[in-house]
Enzyme design. Structure first.
Site, PDB file in Angstrom:
ATOM      1  N   HIS A  61       0.841  -1.215   0.000  1.00 19.23           N
ATOM      2  CA  HIS A  61       0.000   0.000   0.000  1.00 19.23           C
ATOM      3  C   HIS A  61       0.869   1.255   0.000  1.00 19.23           C
ATOM      4  O   HIS A  61       0.447   2.305   0.460  1.00 19.23           O
ATOM      5  CB  HIS A  61      -0.954   0.038   1.195  1.00 19.23           C
ATOM      6  CG  HIS A  61      -1.710  -1.236   1.409  1.00 19.23           C
ATOM      7  ND1 HIS A  61      -3.004  -1.418   0.962  1.00 19.23           N
ATOM      8  CD2 HIS A  61      -1.344  -2.407   1.974  1.00 19.23           C
ATOM      9  CE1 HIS A  61      -3.403  -2.650   1.278  1.00 19.23           C
ATOM     10  NE2 HIS A  61      -2.407  -3.273   1.887  1.00 19.23           N
ATOM     11  N   SER A  79      16.457  20.613 -16.855  1.00 19.75           N
ATOM     12  CA  SER A  79      15.294  21.447 -17.097  1.00 19.75           C
ATOM     13  C   SER A  79      15.744  22.723 -17.797  1.00 19.75           C
ATOM     14  O   SER A  79      16.829  23.238 -17.521  1.00 19.75           O
ATOM     15  CB  SER A  79      14.622  21.799 -15.765  1.00 19.75           C
ATOM     16  OG  SER A  79      13.867  22.983 -15.885  1.00 19.75           O
ATOM     17  N   LYS A 134      17.730  20.619 -11.780  1.00 25.38           N
ATOM     18  CA  LYS A 134      16.959  19.400 -12.024  1.00 25.38           C
ATOM     19  C   LYS A 134      17.788  18.249 -12.596  1.00 25.38           C
ATOM     20  O   LYS A 134      18.704  18.436 -13.364  1.00 25.38           O
ATOM     21  CB  LYS A 134      15.789  19.692 -12.987  1.00 25.38           C
ATOM     22  CG  LYS A 134      14.678  20.505 -12.382  1.00 25.38           C
ATOM     23  CD  LYS A 134      14.079  19.918 -11.109  1.00 25.38           C
ATOM     24  CE  LYS A 134      13.207  18.705 -11.370  1.00 25.38           C
ATOM     25  NZ  LYS A 134      11.973  19.051 -12.055  1.00 25.38           N
ATOM     26  N   ASN A 138      16.267  14.860 -14.116  1.00 26.26           N
ATOM     27  CA  ASN A 138      14.997  14.180 -14.384  1.00 26.26           C
ATOM     28  C   ASN A 138      15.200  12.818 -15.051  1.00 26.26           C
ATOM     29  O   ASN A 138      16.024  12.676 -15.943  1.00 26.26           O
ATOM     30  CB  ASN A 138      14.129  15.051 -15.318  1.00 26.26           C
ATOM     31  CG  ASN A 138      13.725  16.366 -14.670  1.00 26.26           C
ATOM     32  OD1 ASN A 138      13.588  16.445 -13.451  1.00 26.26           O
ATOM     33  ND2 ASN A 138      13.549  17.388 -15.482  1.00 26.26           N
ATOM     34  N   GLU A 175      10.299   7.810 -17.192  1.00 26.17           N
ATOM     35  CA  GLU A 175       8.935   8.330 -17.302  1.00 26.17           C
ATOM     36  C   GLU A 175       8.297   7.902 -18.622  1.00 26.17           C
ATOM     37  O   GLU A 175       7.113   7.565 -18.684  1.00 26.17           O
ATOM     38  CB  GLU A 175       8.949   9.854 -17.180  1.00 26.17           C
ATOM     39  CG  GLU A 175       9.347  10.313 -15.790  1.00 26.17           C
ATOM     40  CD  GLU A 175       9.604  11.813 -15.746  1.00 26.17           C
ATOM     41  OE1 GLU A 175       8.644  12.548 -15.496  1.00 26.17           O
ATOM     42  OE2 GLU A 175      10.752  12.240 -15.990  1.00 26.17           O
ATOM     43  N   LYS A 191      -0.598  -4.043 -39.390  1.00 28.12           N
ATOM     44  CA  LYS A 191       0.843  -3.796 -39.334  1.00 28.12           C
ATOM     45  C   LYS A 191       1.178  -2.485 -38.624  1.00 28.12           C
ATOM     46  O   LYS A 191       2.221  -2.373 -37.983  1.00 28.12           O
ATOM     47  CB  LYS A 191       1.429  -3.824 -40.752  1.00 28.12           C
ATOM     48  CG  LYS A 191       1.471  -5.248 -41.319  1.00 28.12           C
ATOM     49  CD  LYS A 191       1.865  -5.319 -42.778  1.00 28.12           C
ATOM     50  CE  LYS A 191       0.747  -4.942 -43.732  1.00 28.12           C
ATOM     51  NZ  LYS A 191      -0.507  -5.707 -43.554  1.00 28.12           N
TER      52      LYS A 191
END
Ligand code: ARG
Length: 460
Positions: free
Chosen positions: A160, A281, A287, A289, A294, A329
């Site tokens: 969880h 970024s 940044k 990333n 992703e 295709k």
């Protein structure tokens, strides 16, 4: 028909040519051009089979085969189709007429583009599945290599997305290895599904010439020949099988990706993405990333879209070949192309990860050993139900006092249950928790080493 002019495989029965709007919608060369090596391969085999059947003379077969080799050389060297070539079969046939002359006009005897395209697409699929399998294998290899270095490292496992129990970092990495193993089994099954030869089925009723189908099967590397010509020209199950297998690969990549994206966030800080697999970024200089991951997380959607489109196309289609099938295709190529880009990028992302073992270990808190405390009481003959209640009270006490479970005084343990003794403190160490789990498939250090050995054996 003049050189370079509109070359058609049909049309004799029509007074006028097709409308431009029909030609535009009907044309598939933009998509099926990449079948060309397989179209040539199957045409060479077909000409040999026509020779065996006595339909073509040895001289015709030789002229056609040499012509097809020259066509392959031309296309391989970059010769592009004309805008007027309807599909790859028309393109190859037009060039073959230029290269081989009159014998070229005998090649299409007893065959149809219906069994031709089904055969070519199956050959392409068998080849593509072998490539995807090789890429999956490389990703598995990277996971095993990373896992080998992290058997002793400890991290929280989550249920969880809440801290659950401590596990070996290798155990978590290998969880993803086994999902990819099942993918490889599905890829192999999709390959078997594709390896049934349709050629010889003609348009729908079977070829009227006694062409040796087992010779074709052997020459082209199929496992068996199709048992029914009506089924053979309309069967695209092998594409559905392939797309389903790829959809699950995409699903598994998305889960690997999500784990890593999450664990690479500053809040977790368990892993750091390598420079070669990080992007910056345009605005925020700090940044780092994980773009490849992703994109992998998003990819399952694309594969599923391809699978869904194909299944909806097949549903309710009358038996035999229908032009709707031409679209198969697009979905097949899209999904394979997507995977071909993603798998190396995910493998590279995983290979260049570094693990912050200190942060991972620090994220394991005393409460995660609550189950171990209950198990400790069970070993002292307390029922699990009573043990669960006693440890629950300890967890609540620690929470109320704002301390870790391991920081509670031994008196608190004794008060929670009389069976707690001084040796309970050892149970609060994550290493102890792992050592209790030497069960097959568990996270005990020896069990994980055995698991690693099984994984390595699969890669050999
Ligand atoms: N381009 C077609 C396809 O991909 C080839 C088969 C055409 N067959 C036909 N009867 N028009 O399906």
């Amino acid at each position: 028909m003049a050189e370079g002019q509109d070359h058609k495989l049909w049309g004799g029965r029509f007074a006028g040519g097709p409308a431009p709007a029909l030609e535009a919608v009907n044309r598939s060369i933009g998509t099926d051009i990449r079948l060309w090596p397989f179209d040539i391969q199957l045409s060479k085999a077909w000409s040999a089979a026509l020779g065996t059947a006595g339909v073509l003379t040895a001289a015709d077969v030789a002229a056609i085969q040499a012509g097809l080799d020259r066509v392959a050389a031309r296309i391989g060297a970059g010769e592009a189709p004309l805008a007027s070539d309807e599909d790859v079969h028309t393109f190859v046939d037009r060039l073959l007429h230029q290269e081989a002359g009159e014998p070229a006009g005998r090649l299409h005897t007893g065959r149809s583009r219906n069994d031709q395209v089904a055969t070519g697409t199956r050959l392409w699929t068998m080849d593509a599945l072998a490539r995807v399998d090789g890429l999956l294998l490389q990703l598995q290899q990277v996971l095993v290599e990373q896992a080998e270095a992290q058997v002793e490292a400890i991290m929280p496992a989550y249920t969880h997305l809440q801290r659950a129990q401590p596990v070996s970092v290798a155990h978590w990495l290998l969880a993803h290895f086994w999902a990819l193993s099942r993918d490889r089994t599905r890829i192999a099954a999709a390959r078997r599904s594709a390896a049934v030869l349709p050629l010889g089925s003609g348009a729908i009723a079977g070829s009227a010439f006694s062409v040796p189908r087992t010779q074709l099967q052997r020459d082209l590397g199929f496992d068996s020949v199709s048992p029914n010509s009506i089924d053979a020209v309309g069967d695209r199950d092998f594409i559905a099988d392939t797309l389903y297998a790829l959809t699950l690969v995409g699903t598994h990549l998305s889960r690997i990706a999500e784990d890593l994206i999450l664990f690479g966030s500053s809040e977790f800080g368990f892993v750091r993405f390598g420079d070669a697999y990080s992007t910056g970024s345009s605005m925020m200089p700090q940044k780092r990333n994980p773009d490849a991951l992703e994109l992998a997380r998003g990819s399952g959607a694309r594969m599923l879209g391809d699978l869904t489109t194909l299944l909806v196309t097949l549903k309710g289609l009358p038996s035999g070949y229908n032009k709707d099938l031409q679209e198969d295709k697009r979905n097949l190529f899209d999904a394979v192309d997507g995977m071909t880009l993603l798998l190396p990028a995910v493998a590279g992302s995983v290979a260049t990860l570094t693990f912050d073992r200190v942060r991972m270990r620090a994220a394991v808190n005393g409460a995660m050993m609550a189950t171990d405390l209950a198990d400790y009481l069970v070993r002292k003959r307390v029922t699990f139900r009573d043990a669960h209640g006693a440890v629950g009270r300890l967890v609540r006490e620690a929470e109320e006092k704002g301390v870790d479970l391991a920081e509670l005084p031994i008196a608190s343990f004794r008060a929670a249950h009389s069976a707690f003794a001084d040796d309970v403190l050892a149970e609060l160490r994550p290493e102890t928790s792992l050592s209790h789990r030497e069960i097959e498939g568990g996270t005990g250090p020896q069990a994980v080493r055995t698991q690693l050995e099984a994984a390595r054996a699969l890669l050999r």
